[in-house]
Design an enzyme around this catalytic site. Sequence first.
Site, PDB file in Angstrom:
ATOM      1  N   HIS A 202       0.821  -1.213   0.000  1.00  0.00           N
ATOM      2  CA  HIS A 202       0.000   0.000   0.000  1.00  0.00           C
ATOM      3  C   HIS A 202       0.854   1.262   0.000  1.00  0.00           C
ATOM      4  O   HIS A 202       0.340   2.372  -0.036  1.00  0.00           O
ATOM      5  CB  HIS A 202      -0.915  -0.019   1.230  1.00  0.00           C
ATOM      6  CG  HIS A 202      -2.005   0.997   1.208  1.00  0.00           C
ATOM      7  ND1 HIS A 202      -1.958   2.157   1.962  1.00  0.00           N
ATOM      8  CD2 HIS A 202      -3.176   1.042   0.524  1.00  0.00           C
ATOM      9  CE1 HIS A 202      -3.058   2.862   1.747  1.00  0.00           C
ATOM     10  NE2 HIS A 202      -3.813   2.216   0.883  1.00  0.00           N
ATOM     11  N   LYS A 204       3.535   4.322  -1.063  1.00  0.00           N
ATOM     12  CA  LYS A 204       3.536   5.224  -2.218  1.00  0.00           C
ATOM     13  C   LYS A 204       4.749   6.153  -2.111  1.00  0.00           C
ATOM     14  O   LYS A 204       4.684   7.174  -1.426  1.00  0.00           O
ATOM     15  CB  LYS A 204       2.245   6.057  -2.251  1.00  0.00           C
ATOM     16  CG  LYS A 204       0.965   5.231  -2.075  1.00  0.00           C
ATOM     17  CD  LYS A 204      -0.023   5.954  -1.211  1.00  0.00           C
ATOM     18  CE  LYS A 204      -1.092   5.084  -0.605  1.00  0.00           C
ATOM     19  NZ  LYS A 204      -1.636   4.009  -1.368  1.00  0.00           N
ATOM     20  N   ASP A 209      17.475   9.074  -8.614  1.00  0.00           N
ATOM     21  CA  ASP A 209      18.933   9.279  -8.658  1.00  0.00           C
ATOM     22  C   ASP A 209      19.594   9.090  -7.295  1.00  0.00           C
ATOM     23  O   ASP A 209      20.678   9.647  -7.044  1.00  0.00           O
ATOM     24  CB  ASP A 209      19.267  10.676  -9.191  1.00  0.00           C
ATOM     25  CG  ASP A 209      18.856  10.874 -10.637  1.00  0.00           C
ATOM     26  OD1 ASP A 209      18.679   9.863 -11.345  1.00  0.00           O
ATOM     27  OD2 ASP A 209      18.693  12.039 -11.046  1.00  0.00           O
ATOM     28  N   HIS A 417      -7.897  12.013   1.043  1.00  0.00           N
ATOM     29  CA  HIS A 417      -7.100  10.788   1.147  1.00  0.00           C
ATOM     30  C   HIS A 417      -5.845  10.991   2.000  1.00  0.00           C
ATOM     31  O   HIS A 417      -4.962  10.134   2.027  1.00  0.00           O
ATOM     32  CB  HIS A 417      -6.720  10.340  -0.278  1.00  0.00           C
ATOM     33  CG  HIS A 417      -6.242   8.940  -0.391  1.00  0.00           C
ATOM     34  ND1 HIS A 417      -5.009   8.620  -0.924  1.00  0.00           N
ATOM     35  CD2 HIS A 417      -6.819   7.753  -0.062  1.00  0.00           C
ATOM     36  CE1 HIS A 417      -4.851   7.314  -0.928  1.00  0.00           C
ATOM     37  NE2 HIS A 417      -5.930   6.761  -0.407  1.00  0.00           N
ATOM     38  N   LYS A 419      -2.935  11.297   4.906  1.00  0.00           N
ATOM     39  CA  LYS A 419      -2.498  10.337   5.921  1.00  0.00           C
ATOM     40  C   LYS A 419      -1.336  10.964   6.695  1.00  0.00           C
ATOM     41  O   LYS A 419      -0.194  10.532   6.573  1.00  0.00           O
ATOM     42  CB  LYS A 419      -2.083   9.020   5.261  1.00  0.00           C
ATOM     43  CG  LYS A 419      -3.194   8.434   4.370  1.00  0.00           C
ATOM     44  CD  LYS A 419      -2.718   7.262   3.570  1.00  0.00           C
ATOM     45  CE  LYS A 419      -3.694   6.915   2.463  1.00  0.00           C
ATOM     46  NZ  LYS A 419      -5.086   6.783   2.871  1.00  0.00           N
ATOM     47  N   ASP A 424       2.961  19.499  18.327  1.00  0.00           N
ATOM     48  CA  ASP A 424       3.790  20.668  18.613  1.00  0.00           C
ATOM     49  C   ASP A 424       5.270  20.356  18.463  1.00  0.00           C
ATOM     50  O   ASP A 424       6.107  21.265  18.525  1.00  0.00           O
ATOM     51  CB  ASP A 424       3.504  21.180  20.028  1.00  0.00           C
ATOM     52  CG  ASP A 424       3.587  20.082  21.072  1.00  0.00           C
ATOM     53  OD1 ASP A 424       4.520  20.111  21.887  1.00  0.00           O
ATOM     54  OD2 ASP A 424       2.708  19.197  21.081  1.00  0.00           O
TER      55      ASP A 424
END
EC number: 3.1.16.1
Length: 493
Positions: A202, A204, A209, A417, A419, A424
């Site tokens: 899941h 992403k 480089d 979407h 996440k 602080d």
Amino acid sequence: MSSKVEYKPIQPHEEAENHFLQHELHKVKARKYYRCALVVAIIITLVFCILASQLLLFPFLSITSQTTETVLNKDIRCDDQCRFVLVESIPEGLVYDANSTINPSIFQSWMNIITNAKSSIDIASFYWSLTNEDTQTKEPSAHQGELILQELLNLKQRGVSLRVAVNPPDSPIRSKDISALKDRGADVRVVDMPKLTDGILHTKFWVVDNEHFYIGSANMDWRSLTQVKELGATIYNCSCLAQDLKKIFEAYWILGLPNATLPSPWPANYSTPYNKDTPMQVMLNSTASQVYLSSSPPPLSATGRTDDLQSIMNIIDDAKKFVYISVMDYSPTEEFSHPRRYWPEIDNHLRKAVYERNVNVRLLISCWKNSRPSMFTFLRSLAALHSNTSHYNIEVKIFVVPATEAQKKIPYARVNHNKYMVTDRVAYIGTSNWSGDYFINTAGSALVVNQTQSAGTSDTIQMQLQTVFERDWNSNYSLTFNTLSSWKEKCIF
């Protein structure tokens, strides 16, 4: 009268018997000696055989141990002058007030790192749907995704290698982009997470480089650029962090081989010295920062890597004033388990922060037609802690992305979407929804940044992320949870 002492001479047969006894005694001693020597020789031979077997069967065992120790004792300082850019996708039709902060787009960020790539791009992805054909739509807003795919297809002729680690596609339609990339020279490996951990890939992120990278909520999907609200970070000129993220990619890559199994432990070259206890000391935007990358699930984490769940709970426990959370799904359950399982790990830490330390907790949770009804029951439980008499500082709101009649027809779109979490003290940008399955058996990753040492700086990453959260929290798209008579009234189109 003096007594006479008689000396009897030894008889010949007595003398022979004495010699015989002495001879037998020597033979017994010799046999004992030879037996002891034989036992010692056997033991030495066995030890030698065991050592030889270890060297033959595990030639890198001692080297691995020494290498692991070397990796973990590595200097945690990085001399790179890294540039951090907070990036977002704002769905078409979602408009903020004129004075609101709008960050650079994820689309532009991806285009930048693709066009400037010199040697390699590695992408860890859930699925690929970058064209209208993938979603069987005729949406003009798919244009940005189609441009991204075209740029990736052209990498080979520019001399830039492309590697893609992807979850097994759930339909032939989801395979079209991958097939096109393979036809144009990309190396693709399907990571069979369902078989390995009973989960999915899941995560992403991109590594470019070995120097730049992107990480965040956006999938390789045109809707993630124009029809879904997303948030991520692109970090430039930061080889230390990029190479550490690449270790997570390499773990996926090796698991994409045929008949792959999970190693235990992971070889030393996957280990990291950077974690919640010893974060990397690096400059981000000319500001002293403590940074590390976390990963889930635990079987995919090599030595030194902080597990993603431990990272989240540690950040909550570390907060002194506030914890702001913006995620699509929040549930103290394992959503996809059979039988059903309660999973209160994060929930308990939030309640403890509110009750024991009087920390202000805010949850901004997405509400759309695919939301699970059970999620709102648990959110009501958290929201119930807040009252005029209890003085517990916890609030829950839901975020609804508006949709026109045409936009309502786009599948799996029009949702927040995000996440991420900001306190602080810390900024956390992840790739996982917040329910048990995503931390127990599903592959995800996150970037954790602490710039508390530079509290006087007006533009810390925590402050940037806090500004985004407060913009959304105070917007017209954010609805107070306690005022909803039914979540269906607002979430189901």
